[in-house]
Design an enzyme around this catalytic site. Structure first.
Site, mmCIF file in Angstrom:
data_model
loop_
_atom_site.group_PDB
_atom_site.id
_atom_site.type_symbol
_atom_site.label_atom_id
_atom_site.label_comp_id
_atom_site.label_asym_id
_atom_site.label_seq_id
_atom_site.Cartn_x
_atom_site.Cartn_y
_atom_site.Cartn_z
ATOM 1 N N ARG A 13 -0.237 -12.100 4.845
ATOM 2 C CA ARG A 13 1.049 -11.426 4.715
ATOM 3 C C ARG A 13 2.122 -12.206 5.444
ATOM 4 N NH1 ARG A 13 -0.730 -5.035 5.560
ATOM 5 N NH2 ARG A 13 -2.289 -5.022 3.886
ATOM 6 N N GLU B 264 -2.042 1.877 14.507
ATOM 7 C CA GLU B 264 -2.659 1.992 13.184
ATOM 8 C C GLU B 264 -3.808 1.005 13.009
ATOM 9 O OE1 GLU B 264 -1.712 0.825 8.582
ATOM 10 O OE2 GLU B 264 -0.015 1.091 9.937
ATOM 11 N N SER C 263 -5.061 2.812 6.741
ATOM 12 C CA SER C 263 -4.265 3.720 5.906
ATOM 13 C C SER C 263 -5.097 4.047 4.680
ATOM 14 C CB SER C 263 -2.949 3.067 5.473
ATOM 15 O OG SER C 263 -2.013 3.067 6.511
ATOM 16 N N ARG D 32 -8.013 -5.675 14.059
ATOM 17 C CA ARG D 32 -7.542 -4.598 14.931
ATOM 18 C C ARG D 32 -8.707 -3.827 15.548
ATOM 19 N NH1 ARG D 32 -1.715 -2.101 13.018
ATOM 20 N NH2 ARG D 32 -0.680 -4.119 12.694
#
Length: 467
Positions: free
Chosen positions: A300, A387, A390, A429
């Site tokens: 990204r 986060e 999702s 993460r």
């Protein structure tokens, strides 16, 4: 992607849902465009019908040796030919204009999604686990990793620039262990089928899951420079084909191949590859639900992330993720959403990592989503929840863009499937969370029990040996 007929029939509800997204009404403008397209199509059909009738009349006039009438009719047919050509061009332009307008309209939120303008409107659903109390000041993951000599941002900077990292030794193995653990859990206990998909995708695939055209700036685009028209032209000159017609045909085919097949996007998420497995298909209902998972690198550009999470691994240009995708019937997609979220949560439970699950409000949810749960893991080094997953239900929004349908078991007309996607989990993460939650005062990191079989029996990560 929306059906313009549905918008016409449900204009008020459509605009009300867009308002919840913070967007201005758009139904009237879209319907006006469609009215214009319909009028153009009607005029085109009338012109085509008249041309056909006039063509027949020409034959009759010539048969009757009425040259004046035949000449007049031939002039009319010639004029109609131009009118039809212009009408067809106008229709194509209006179709493209309507499609372009629809392409950038986000999915409509479900009624049970909370209203809000940004993340402050999100609502916590549940909290699992209690953050540990340390008898020392907990460090952030990059402080731990660099002190261990196993996380090198400086080397990555020299190789690739900012927002990259080099993991070494036990940390490199820990990342691999986490991904393997997640895949084994999702495939072994939760019924997902593991897939090893392409990580270069065409623009049609990215369009299908709605990354394009709205978020083109977030994607990395690559081009095969070996196949340029200039280079192909040089090749044909060297070959010097004796038949110029063949030469032109081959060059045209090469140009078509370049336009359609040599530009790719690096995956920002395996959602694209996995969801597009059903594009342009009609699946038997008996095959649903389809549940697939993949561990892939993701890329990204992090457009708009300047100044955010500049230290460490939280926000990188390259990271790895275990993705979950489900393809369902409309009647089962909401239950599947809850199931998928629980599968992602289970990874954190098995690792003993505290987390909370929130439902995103209308102003914070993703473009293609009808409803999204975010799972946030506790990071003691930041003293905050961040986060890590999702999970979204998209209804038939993506399916319409991909033309993905299923054939009901009762034999009815094919219906668009519903699609869902979620992280199960973001591997980098999760590594961050393990480092921060299992850090020790002496700088070592305890390996969670669930990961030890994947770490060759290693129970603790210690500093790398130096020469």
């Amino acid at each position: 992607m929306f059906d313009i007929k549905w918008i016409r029939d449900n204009a008020e509800a459509f605009d009300a849902s867009l308002k919840r997204r913070g967007l201005a009404p758009q139904a009237a403008a879209l319907v006006a465009l469609d009215d214009k397209r319909r009028a153009t199509l009607t005029a085109l059909q009338e012109a085509q019908s008249r041309r056909n009738a006039a063509s027949k009349e020409i034959g009759k006039a010539k048969g009757a040796k009425d040259e004046a009438t035949a000449t007049r009719l031939m002039t009319e047919v010639a004029d109609l030919k131009e009118t039809i050509a212009k009408g067809e061009d106008d229709e194509r332009k209006l179709d493209a204009e309507i499609k372009a307008a629809l392409d950038v309209i986000p999915n409509l939120p479900r009624a049970d999604v909370p209203d809000g303008v940004d993340e402050t409107g999100n609502v916590e659903v549940r909290r699992v686990g209690t953050p540990a109390r340390f008898d020392f000041a907990p460090k952030q993951h990059f402080e731990i990793g660099e002190a261990l000599g196993l996380m090198d941002f400086e080397a990555a900077q020299k190789i690739s620039g900012a927002r990259f990292v080099v993991l070494k030794g036990a940390l490199a193995r820990l990342e691999r262990a986490l991904a393997s653990f997640m895949l084994d859990l999702h495939t072994g206990e939760f019924g997902y089928t593991e897939v090893n998909p392409p990580i270069l995708v065409k623009d049609q695939a990215a369009y299908g899951t709605a990354q394009l055209p709205k978020f083109a700036e977030d994607l990395f685009k690559t081009t095969n420079e070996k196949l340029t028209l200039e280079k192909i032209g040089e090749y044909f000159e060297k070959v010097a084909l004796s038949d110029p017609t063949t030469n032109r045909v081959l060059l045209a085919l090469a140009e078509k191949a370049i336009r359609e097949g040599t530009q790719f996007y690096l995956l920002p998420t395996a959602e694209i590859s996995l969801t597009n497995l059903v594009r342009e298909q009609i699946i038997d209902e008996a095959q649903l639900p389809m549940r697939v998972t993949a561990w892939t690198p993701c890329f990204r550009s992090e457009a708009g992330a300047a100044g955010k999470d500049t230290r460490g691994m939280i926000r990188q240009h390259q990271f790895s993720k275990v993705e979950l995708v489900s393809i369902t019937t409309p009647e089962t997609s909401l239950d599947e959403h809850e199931r998928m979220t629980s599968c992602a949560e289970e990874v954190l439970k098995r690792l003993g990592l505290p987390f909370r699950t929130i439902v995103l409000c209308t102003g914070d949810m993703g473009f293609a989503s009808q409803k999204t749960y975010d799972i946030e893991v506790w990071l003691p080094g930041q003293n905050a929840y961040r986060e890590i997953s999702s999970c979204s239900v998209c209804g038939d929004f993506q399916a319409r863009r991909m033309d993905a349908r299923y054939r009901p078991k009762d034999g009815g007309k094919p219906v668009h499937v519903h699609t869902l996607n979620g992280s199960g989990l973001a591997v980098g993460r999760t590594l961050i969370a393990v480092l921060e939650n299992y850090q020790q005062a002496d700088g070592t990191v305890i390996i969670p029990d669930a990961l030890r079989p994947y770490m060759g029996g290693l129970t603790k990560i210690t500093a790398a040996r130096t020469a």
